[in-house]
Enzyme design. Structure first.
Site, mmCIF file in Angstrom:
data_model
loop_
_atom_site.group_PDB
_atom_site.id
_atom_site.type_symbol
_atom_site.label_atom_id
_atom_site.label_comp_id
_atom_site.label_asym_id
_atom_site.label_seq_id
_atom_site.Cartn_x
_atom_site.Cartn_y
_atom_site.Cartn_z
ATOM 1 C CB THR A 12 -0.856 -0.016 1.279
ATOM 2 O OG1 THR A 12 -1.824 -1.046 1.147
ATOM 3 C CG2 THR A 12 -1.561 1.309 1.534
ATOM 4 N N GLY A 70 -11.306 -1.148 3.025
ATOM 5 C CA GLY A 70 -10.406 -1.021 4.171
ATOM 6 C C GLY A 70 -10.353 0.400 4.710
ATOM 7 C CG ASP A 71 -6.748 1.550 6.717
ATOM 8 O OD1 ASP A 71 -6.658 0.604 5.902
ATOM 9 O OD2 ASP A 71 -5.759 2.165 7.142
ATOM 10 C CB THR A 102 0.387 0.966 5.487
ATOM 11 O OG1 THR A 102 0.504 -0.386 4.981
ATOM 12 C CG2 THR A 102 1.636 1.294 6.276
ATOM 13 N N GLY A 158 -6.607 -2.949 7.709
ATOM 14 C CA GLY A 158 -7.508 -1.801 7.690
ATOM 15 C C GLY A 158 -8.606 -1.828 8.733
HETATM 16 N N1 ASP Z 1 -4.613 -0.736 4.953
HETATM 17 C C1 ASP Z 1 -4.848 -1.446 3.727
HETATM 18 C C2 ASP Z 1 -6.209 -2.079 3.792
HETATM 19 O O1 ASP Z 1 -6.571 -2.590 4.814
HETATM 20 C C3 ASP Z 1 -3.839 -2.513 3.432
HETATM 21 C C4 ASP Z 1 -2.393 -2.201 3.709
HETATM 22 O O2 ASP Z 1 -2.061 -1.114 4.149
HETATM 23 O O3 ASP Z 1 -1.538 -3.062 3.489
HETATM 24 O O4 ASP Z 1 -6.876 -2.104 2.796
#
Ligand code: ASP
Length: 317
Positions: free
Chosen positions: A184, A214-215, A235, A238
């Site tokens: 990400t 996700g977040d 990251t 999420g």
């Molecule tokens: N935060 C991201 C999600 O949950 C994934 C990541 O940061 O690797 O979609």
């Protein structure tokens, strides 16, 4: 005349201080909290580090030239979206249905204006679409087919799903051990006008349920920026970031308890989130940068007007 000397000196120093202030900037970038070097071959690590460096140069040059933090964070994230080595844009991971759904958000710390897209499937650069949601609509978040339709209306580049079918994403999908996605991307910046901005873009978690968000496109969870406190990009898993409104928590700790930026991130990653959940990058209104994680590694890079310019690819914290 003798009496005027201190005045001249004072004026001279003030002009010097104002100039130094004017050119002050800071920028930080992450390439995902699942990106420990041990997850990649040597060759891949070298290539990824070179991409991070190019992204840092792009953002730094914009800020050095007096450009805005918003332009810097968008340009950096766009560049990494076009790079198949990261889980954003081109390199977005596969979901459980064998497709790709992308999320992104951007926020302007000067006005608290923000824009986000979730679950887009045909937009080449979700971060640019997120910025258009911010500037060209009265909404904050557009999702799924509606967001892709908006992309079409705005004439931003569209692609078919095969554009996202990269070998690395397929491998991550087939690898049942893959928990955190590798790559990400996010960027936070302070510009010489004193404005903060943050941007985050992702393909989400590998093998995620169709429709899962996700977040990263959730303002306050994966992204936040407020000139009075800080700009944040997260990251990691999420769901944990959404539950705890992590990006906003950074700003809240600074606003309500005057917690320094480093301490705020440390508190979250050691007290509030379980080990191996993810990472945070943030910059405060004075240009202080923090980049922390509680996973095996997070690719990260930072630069500022004091001469710092570094890409960190180690696993150490
Ligand atoms: N935060 C991201 C999600 O949950 C994934 C990541 O940061 O690797 O979609």
């Amino acid at each position: 005349m003798r009496h005027c000397l201190p005045l001249f000196l004072f004026l001279g120093l003030s002009i010097f201080a104002a100039e130094a202030q004017e050119h002050r900037y800071a920028i930080a970038i992450h390439g995902g909290a699942g990106s420990a070097p041990s997850n990649f071959s040597n060759e891949a690590n070298i290539k990824r580090a070179a991409s991070m460096k190019a992204a840092l140069e792009t953002g730094t040059n914009i800020l050095k030239d007096g450009g805005t933090s918003l332009d810097a964070v968008e340009a950096v994230v766009r560049l990494l979206e076009d790079d198949a080595q990261f889980n954003a844009g081109r390199g977005a991971v596969f979901n459980a249905a064998g497709g790709h759904e992308l999320d992104a958000s951007i926020m302007d710390g000067r006005t608290l204006a923000c824009g986000a897209v979730a679950g887009v499937t045909t937009t080449k650069n979700p971060i640019t679409l997120a910025r258009l949601v911010m500037t060209d609509t009265r909404h904050v978040l557009l999702s799924g087919p509606g967001a892709d339709k908006f992309a079409e209306e705005k004439k931003v580049p569209l692609v078919t799903q095969d554009y996202f079918h990269t070998l690395a994403a397929r491998k991550a999908w087939q690898d049942s051990r893959a928990k955190l996605s590798k790559g990400t991307v996010g960027c936070v910046a302070l510009d010489s006008h004193g404005n903060l901005a943050a941007a985050t873009s992702t393909g989400g978690l590998s093998n995620k349920k169709f429709g899962r968000v996700g977040d990263s496109p959730i303002v306050g969870a994966g992204t936040y920026a407020d000139n009075t406190t800080c700009a944040v990009s997260c990251t990691g898993t999420g769901e944990e970031y959404i539950r705890r409104a992590i990006a906003y928590d950074m700003a809240a700790q600074m606003r309500y308890a005057s917690t320094p930026i480093d301490k705020a991130a440390n508190e979250i990653l050691t007290q509030r989130l379980k080990k191996n959940t993810g990472g945070i990058i943030a910059v405060d209104k004075d240009g202080k940068i923090t980049m922390q994680f509680n996973t095996g590694g997070m690719a990260r890079a930072a630069a500022d007007s004091k001469g710092r310019f570094e890409v960190i690819w180690g696993e150490e914290k």
